[in-house]
Write a protein that holds these residues in place. Structure first.
Motif, PDB file in Angstrom:
ATOM      1  N   MET A 262     -15.483 102.508  32.622  1.00 15.04           N
ATOM      2  CA  MET A 262     -15.212 101.684  31.452  1.00 15.04           C
ATOM      3  C   MET A 262     -16.501 101.547  30.642  1.00 15.04           C
ATOM      4  O   MET A 262     -17.551 101.274  31.189  1.00 15.04           O
ATOM      5  CB  MET A 262     -14.729 100.303  31.887  1.00 15.04           C
ATOM      6  CG  MET A 262     -14.632  99.331  30.733  1.00 15.04           C
ATOM      7  SD  MET A 262     -13.918  97.715  31.125  1.00 15.04           S
ATOM      8  CE  MET A 262     -15.095  97.038  32.253  1.00 15.04           C
ATOM      9  N   ARG A 263     -16.400 101.742  29.339  1.00 12.63           N
ATOM     10  CA  ARG A 263     -17.526 101.526  28.450  1.00 12.63           C
ATOM     11  C   ARG A 263     -17.429 100.125  27.866  1.00 12.63           C
ATOM     12  O   ARG A 263     -16.345  99.635  27.593  1.00 12.63           O
ATOM     13  CB  ARG A 263     -17.518 102.554  27.322  1.00 12.63           C
ATOM     14  CG  ARG A 263     -17.784 103.953  27.847  1.00 12.63           C
ATOM     15  CD  ARG A 263     -17.700 104.983  26.783  1.00 12.63           C
ATOM     16  NE  ARG A 263     -18.745 104.731  25.787  1.00 12.63           N
ATOM     17  CZ  ARG A 263     -18.903 105.475  24.706  1.00 12.63           C
ATOM     18  NH1 ARG A 263     -18.102 106.478  24.471  1.00 12.63           N
ATOM     19  NH2 ARG A 263     -19.853 105.208  23.858  1.00 12.63           N
ATOM     20  N   VAL A 264     -18.572  99.492  27.700  1.00 11.62           N
ATOM     21  CA  VAL A 264     -18.641  98.128  27.184  1.00 11.62           C
ATOM     22  C   VAL A 264     -19.528  98.121  25.949  1.00 11.62           C
ATOM     23  O   VAL A 264     -20.581  98.758  25.922  1.00 11.62           O
ATOM     24  CB  VAL A 264     -19.211  97.161  28.248  1.00 11.62           C
ATOM     25  CG1 VAL A 264     -19.334  95.756  27.694  1.00 11.62           C
ATOM     26  CG2 VAL A 264     -18.330  97.175  29.491  1.00 11.62           C
ATOM     27  N   PHE A 265     -19.083  97.410  24.925  1.00 10.39           N
ATOM     28  CA  PHE A 265     -19.821  97.310  23.669  1.00 10.39           C
ATOM     29  C   PHE A 265     -20.148  95.845  23.405  1.00 10.39           C
ATOM     30  O   PHE A 265     -19.343  94.967  23.700  1.00 10.39           O
ATOM     31  CB  PHE A 265     -18.991  97.872  22.512  1.00 10.39           C
ATOM     32  CG  PHE A 265     -18.623  99.310  22.705  1.00 10.39           C
ATOM     33  CD1 PHE A 265     -19.439 100.315  22.208  1.00 10.39           C
ATOM     34  CD2 PHE A 265     -17.478  99.655  23.397  1.00 10.39           C
ATOM     35  CE1 PHE A 265     -19.120 101.640  22.400  1.00 10.39           C
ATOM     36  CE2 PHE A 265     -17.144 100.982  23.589  1.00 10.39           C
ATOM     37  CZ  PHE A 265     -17.958 101.981  23.087  1.00 10.39           C
ATOM     38  N   CYS A 266     -21.307  95.609  22.853  1.00 12.23           N
ATOM     39  CA  CYS A 266     -21.739  94.260  22.503  1.00 12.23           C
ATOM     40  C   CYS A 266     -21.948  94.194  21.004  1.00 12.23           C
ATOM     41  O   CYS A 266     -22.674  95.008  20.438  1.00 12.23           O
ATOM     42  CB  CYS A 266     -23.050  93.929  23.228  1.00 12.23           C
ATOM     43  SG  CYS A 266     -23.747  92.333  22.740  1.00 12.23           S
TER      44      CYS A 266
ATOM     45  N   HIS B 245     -26.004  82.656  16.566  1.00 17.39           N
ATOM     46  CA  HIS B 245     -25.545  84.043  16.580  1.00 17.39           C
ATOM     47  C   HIS B 245     -24.330  84.132  17.496  1.00 17.39           C
ATOM     48  O   HIS B 245     -24.335  83.567  18.591  1.00 17.39           O
ATOM     49  CB  HIS B 245     -26.666  84.971  17.057  1.00 17.39           C
ATOM     50  CG  HIS B 245     -27.987  84.626  16.447  1.00 17.39           C
ATOM     51  ND1 HIS B 245     -28.219  84.713  15.089  1.00 17.39           N
ATOM     52  CD2 HIS B 245     -29.128  84.134  16.989  1.00 17.39           C
ATOM     53  CE1 HIS B 245     -29.455  84.311  14.823  1.00 17.39           C
ATOM     54  NE2 HIS B 245     -30.021  83.946  15.962  1.00 17.39           N
ATOM     55  N   ASP B 246     -23.281  84.810  17.025  1.00 19.50           N
ATOM     56  CA  ASP B 246     -22.060  84.966  17.814  1.00 19.50           C
ATOM     57  C   ASP B 246     -22.096  86.316  18.521  1.00 19.50           C
ATOM     58  O   ASP B 246     -22.361  87.355  17.893  1.00 19.50           O
ATOM     59  CB  ASP B 246     -20.828  84.864  16.923  1.00 19.50           C
ATOM     60  CG  ASP B 246     -20.661  83.467  16.354  1.00 19.50           C
ATOM     61  OD1 ASP B 246     -20.916  82.497  17.094  1.00 19.50           O
ATOM     62  OD2 ASP B 246     -20.294  83.333  15.178  1.00 19.50           O
ATOM     63  N   ILE B 247     -21.845  86.289  19.814  1.00 20.80           N
ATOM     64  CA  ILE B 247     -21.926  87.467  20.663  1.00 20.80           C
ATOM     65  C   ILE B 247     -20.537  87.780  21.210  1.00 20.80           C
ATOM     66  O   ILE B 247     -19.813  86.874  21.616  1.00 20.80           O
ATOM     67  CB  ILE B 247     -22.858  87.217  21.879  1.00 20.80           C
ATOM     68  CG1 ILE B 247     -24.145  86.513  21.486  1.00 20.80           C
ATOM     69  CG2 ILE B 247     -23.109  88.501  22.655  1.00 20.80           C
ATOM     70  CD1 ILE B 247     -25.029  87.244  20.540  1.00 20.80           C
ATOM     71  N   ALA B 248     -20.177  89.063  21.240  1.00 18.18           N
ATOM     72  CA  ALA B 248     -18.900  89.470  21.839  1.00 18.18           C
ATOM     73  C   ALA B 248     -19.106  90.749  22.640  1.00 18.18           C
ATOM     74  O   ALA B 248     -19.771  91.674  22.178  1.00 18.18           O
ATOM     75  CB  ALA B 248     -17.856  89.707  20.760  1.00 18.18           C
ATOM     76  N   LEU B 249     -18.552  90.780  23.834  1.00 19.47           N
ATOM     77  CA  LEU B 249     -18.485  91.997  24.638  1.00 19.47           C
ATOM     78  C   LEU B 249     -17.033  92.438  24.661  1.00 19.47           C
ATOM     79  O   LEU B 249     -16.133  91.623  24.917  1.00 19.47           O
ATOM     80  CB  LEU B 249     -18.941  91.749  26.072  1.00 19.47           C
ATOM     81  CG  LEU B 249     -20.411  91.444  26.325  1.00 19.47           C
ATOM     82  CD1 LEU B 249     -20.647  91.236  27.820  1.00 19.47           C
ATOM     83  CD2 LEU B 249     -21.312  92.528  25.798  1.00 19.47           C
ATOM     84  N   VAL B 250     -16.789  93.715  24.377  1.00 23.88           N
ATOM     85  CA  VAL B 250     -15.437  94.268  24.406  1.00 23.88           C
ATOM     86  C   VAL B 250     -15.470  95.587  25.170  1.00 23.88           C
ATOM     87  O   VAL B 250     -16.504  96.250  25.258  1.00 23.88           O
ATOM     88  CB  VAL B 250     -14.858  94.487  22.988  1.00 23.88           C
ATOM     89  CG1 VAL B 250     -14.751  93.176  22.227  1.00 23.88           C
ATOM     90  CG2 VAL B 250     -15.666  95.494  22.201  1.00 23.88           C
TER      91      VAL B 250
ATOM     92  N   GLY C 200     -11.197  97.710  22.937  1.00 21.17           N
ATOM     93  CA  GLY C 200     -11.346  96.562  22.048  1.00 21.17           C
ATOM     94  C   GLY C 200     -10.902  95.251  22.668  1.00 21.17           C
ATOM     95  O   GLY C 200     -10.872  94.220  21.996  1.00 21.17           O
ATOM     96  N   ASP C 201     -10.563  95.281  23.944  1.00 24.77           N
ATOM     97  CA  ASP C 201     -10.159  94.049  24.624  1.00 24.77           C
ATOM     98  C   ASP C 201     -11.391  93.202  24.925  1.00 24.77           C
ATOM     99  O   ASP C 201     -12.390  93.717  25.437  1.00 24.77           O
ATOM    100  CB  ASP C 201      -9.407  94.359  25.922  1.00 24.77           C
ATOM    101  CG  ASP C 201      -8.070  95.038  25.660  1.00 24.77           C
ATOM    102  OD1 ASP C 201      -7.437  94.720  24.632  1.00 24.77           O
ATOM    103  OD2 ASP C 201      -7.671  95.881  26.482  1.00 24.77           O
TER     104      ASP C 201
ATOM    105  N   PRO D  69     -23.341  92.307  35.784  1.00 20.44           N
ATOM    106  CA  PRO D  69     -23.014  93.556  36.476  1.00 20.44           C
ATOM    107  C   PRO D  69     -21.792  94.242  35.877  1.00 20.44           C
ATOM    108  O   PRO D  69     -20.779  94.444  36.526  1.00 20.44           O
ATOM    109  CB  PRO D  69     -22.772  93.106  37.919  1.00 20.44           C
ATOM    110  CG  PRO D  69     -22.306  91.700  37.789  1.00 20.44           C
ATOM    111  CD  PRO D  69     -23.041  91.139  36.596  1.00 20.44           C
ATOM    112  N   LEU D  70     -21.887  94.593  34.628  1.00 19.18           N
ATOM    113  CA  LEU D  70     -20.864  95.368  33.930  1.00 19.18           C
ATOM    114  C   LEU D  70     -21.378  96.797  33.827  1.00 19.18           C
ATOM    115  O   LEU D  70     -22.573  97.036  33.990  1.00 19.18           O
ATOM    116  CB  LEU D  70     -20.655  94.812  32.516  1.00 19.18           C
ATOM    117  CG  LEU D  70     -20.122  93.396  32.399  1.00 19.18           C
ATOM    118  CD1 LEU D  70     -20.264  92.895  30.973  1.00 19.18           C
ATOM    119  CD2 LEU D  70     -18.662  93.358  32.820  1.00 19.18           C
ATOM    120  N   PRO D  71     -20.520  97.736  33.516  1.00 24.97           N
ATOM    121  CA  PRO D  71     -21.029  99.082  33.254  1.00 24.97           C
ATOM    122  C   PRO D  71     -22.079  98.991  32.145  1.00 24.97           C
ATOM    123  O   PRO D  71     -22.016  98.113  31.286  1.00 24.97           O
ATOM    124  CB  PRO D  71     -19.797  99.851  32.769  1.00 24.97           C
ATOM    125  CG  PRO D  71     -18.638  99.068  33.272  1.00 24.97           C
ATOM    126  CD  PRO D  71     -19.077  97.644  33.326  1.00 24.97           C
TER     127      PRO D  71
END
Length: 85
Positions: A1-5, A14-19, A23-24, A48-50
């Protein structure tokens, strides 16, 4: 799984989001524009995410000041930075 910040950079917070790659949402938080907030961001990126595929900042006037310092720290921690175009 790839994760984007994604980071929406503002003056006082500052608003932070990991998806994930679909896009979930995986996590989201709001950090303050100070050492405590930046520390919270680095802790989130160290979970400990990818390995996060990229970190993207959204800022209307470009990367400068504190935002530039955060970019340097994030890159030193092994994350890629993808500026918003």
């Amino acid at each position: 799984m790839r994760v984007f910040c994604g980071i929406d950079w503002a003056e006082s917070h500052h608003d932070i989001a990991l998806v994930d790659q679909d896009g979930d949402p995986l996590a989201k938080m709001r950090i303050s524009d100070d050492a405590a907030g930046f520390h919270a961001l680095l802790e989130l990126l160290a979970l400990p995410l990818p390995k996060t595929s990229s970190v993207q900042f959204t800022r209307h006037d470009g990367i400068r000041g504190g935002c530039r310092r955060v970019v340097r720290v994030v890159v030193r921690r092994g994350r890629r930075f993808a500026p918003d175009r």
